[in-house]
Design an enzyme around this catalytic site. Structure first.
Site, PDB file in Angstrom:
ATOM      1  N   SER A 180       1.145   8.736   1.043  1.00 27.91           N
ATOM      2  CA  SER A 180       1.040   7.745  -0.021  1.00 27.91           C
ATOM      3  C   SER A 180      -0.434   7.415  -0.307  1.00 27.91           C
ATOM      4  O   SER A 180      -1.208   8.309  -0.645  1.00 27.91           O
ATOM      5  CB  SER A 180       1.835   6.494   0.352  1.00 27.91           C
ATOM      6  OG  SER A 180       1.926   5.609  -0.741  1.00 27.91           O
ATOM      7  N   ASP A 278       9.020  11.446  -7.113  1.00 29.06           N
ATOM      8  CA  ASP A 278       8.456  10.497  -6.156  1.00 29.06           C
ATOM      9  C   ASP A 278       8.853   9.074  -6.550  1.00 29.06           C
ATOM     10  O   ASP A 278       8.585   8.624  -7.676  1.00 29.06           O
ATOM     11  CB  ASP A 278       6.935  10.648  -6.145  1.00 29.06           C
ATOM     12  CG  ASP A 278       6.271   9.698  -5.166  1.00 29.06           C
ATOM     13  OD1 ASP A 278       6.022  10.115  -4.034  1.00 29.06           O
ATOM     14  OD2 ASP A 278       6.010   8.537  -5.551  1.00 29.06           O
ATOM     15  N   HIS A 346       9.630   9.197  -0.946  1.00 27.31           N
ATOM     16  CA  HIS A 346       8.203   8.881  -0.944  1.00 27.31           C
ATOM     17  C   HIS A 346       7.747   8.921   0.505  1.00 27.31           C
ATOM     18  O   HIS A 346       8.112   8.063   1.301  1.00 27.31           O
ATOM     19  CB  HIS A 346       7.932   7.509  -1.559  1.00 27.31           C
ATOM     20  CG  HIS A 346       6.476   7.167  -1.665  1.00 27.31           C
ATOM     21  ND1 HIS A 346       5.613   7.842  -2.508  1.00 27.31           N
ATOM     22  CD2 HIS A 346       5.720   6.241  -1.019  1.00 27.31           C
ATOM     23  CE1 HIS A 346       4.400   7.323  -2.386  1.00 27.31           C
ATOM     24  NE2 HIS A 346       4.431   6.358  -1.481  1.00 27.31           N
TER      25      HIS A 346
END
Length: 400
Positions: A180, A278, A346
């Site tokens: 991330s 995502d 994610h």
């Protein structure tokens, strides 16, 4: 029988065997790793948002992996204005004093060969995230009483300097990774990382869920572009963006925070692990709250199976935007790797269920861990792209 009767040689062998057994991870055992605070970080001006010292967690490698290093940037979003950064400074995202002092190491950080076959015996490091700008800022804000330290770049440097004498400086192999906001940090620091390591070391980089797109939302607004522009300005990131990219984008240098603009300037071998759908980019880039004030996407966000045909069409546009941004990398990067699947996810490298486990996501019967390992060790050149949602039947550990 008295073991002393076997003599000193036998006892020495027995001692070595016992020590070896103690060093082996137990199957299914939970691995928790203690925090190491960088005590001399202040000497290079490295502080978390609240002024606390940066930190990391290191689990030592063993056996054939003792000379290899894997560094994983922690993720956790960003703060792009003073108000949000002041709030963040009061949480574990802005202060090591408020963080857990022990961290679970799973997925790519596991020390179990059956759960992490290619990197289990490497030195594995988790870099704690406390600056709010993907380890990329270098500024200071004074609000009268409590200053805000935007020192992500210095945090990165201080941790590296602390690790070099611990063996990183003589690494044989190294992988810089992140998830991330940490995946974005990998793009920002990949080239710099190679400069710290021996010239003959094999150095590569991996971004997990860090390929944030410069795209328009459903309201035809560049929401993410505006967010990142404010982030770059507030935290003084411009000098730490890829200098070749900013030189070529002199009119809009802050766009170089987006990986799609900076990727072609990264020479170090790079692997991009990302979902084409995502969920962070779905919820904040394609359909941010500001573009869905009536909540028409509420049920679709909770469950893609509840999306209308028009919403699915717009989600397919998100996938198309990602594949378009990766087209040149796919076609021309001989050293690059990709795993772009169609699970609504994610971050997939730190979770055991998605990294390497029974039922974890696959493309062409290949797991994420197997694909990354094959790429890193040059077993085969891999650029895997999944078919479009809802064709993938291996996403059952994630949103259906």
């Amino acid at each position: 029988m008295n073991p002393a009767g076997f003599g000193a040689p036998f006892l020495a062998v027995l001692f070595l065997l016992a020590a070896a057994l103690r060093s082996l991870p137990l199957a299914g055992a939970r691995l928790q790793v203690a925090m190491t605070v960088v005590r001399n970080a202040s000497s290079v001006g490295a502080f978390c948002l609240d002024g606390s010292l940066p930190a990391y967690h290191l689990d030592r490698g063993f056996g054939a992996g003792a000379g290899n290093w894997l560094l994983q940037f922690e993720g956790g979003g960003w703060c792009n204005d003073v108000e949000s950064c002041l709030e963040r400074a009061k949480t574990r995202r802005g202060s090591t004093q408020l963080m857990n002092k022990w961290e679970d190491f799973n997925g790519i950080l596991s020390n179990n060969a059956s759960l992490n076959p290619d990197f289990y015996n490497w030195n594995r490091v988790k870099l704690r995230y406390c600056d709010g700008a993907s380890f990329g800022g270098d500024a200071l804000f004074h609000n009268g009483t409590s200053p805000l330290y935007f020192k992500g770049q210095k945090i990165w440097e201080s941790i590296i300097l602390d690790l070099l004498p611990k063996g990183l400086g003589t690494a044989n192999k190294a992988l810089l990774s992140g998830c991330s906001a940490g995946g974005l940090a990998t793009f920002l620091h990949c080239e710099d990382f190679t400069n710290y390591l021996p010239r003959d070391a094999t150095v590569k980089c991996l971004s997990d869920a860090g390929f944030f797109l410069d795209l328009q939302d459903i309201g035809s607004t560049h929401t993410m572009r505006g967010f990142f522009k404010d982030l770059v300005a507030l935290q003084g990131m411009n000098p730490n963006l890829n200098e070749n990219c900013t030189a070529a984008s002199s009119n809009l240098p802050d766009l170089c925070i987006f990986p799609q603009h900076a990727l072609k300037y990264i020479a170090t071998p790079f692997f991009i692990l990302n979902s084409a759908y995502d969920v962070y980019q779905f919820h904040h880039g394609l359909v941010p709250p500001s573009a869905d004030i009536h909540g028409r996407w509420k049920h679709c966000k909770m469950n893609p199976a509840a999306c209308s045909k028009q919403q699915i069409q717009q989600l397919q546009g998100l996938r198309s935007s990602m594949l378009s941004a990766l087209k040149l990398f796919y076609q021309y990067s001989s050293k690059g790797g990709m795993f772009i699947n169609s699970c609504f996810a994610h971050c997939q490298s730190e979770s055991q269920n998605t990294w390497f486990a029974k039922g974890s996501p696959t493309i062409d019967n290949k797991t994420i861990a197997g694909t990354v390992g094959d790429w890193y060790f040059n077993r085969r050149n891999i650029k895997e792209i999944d078919c479009a949602y809802p064709c993938d039947s291996t996403c059952h550990n994630l949103i259906p």
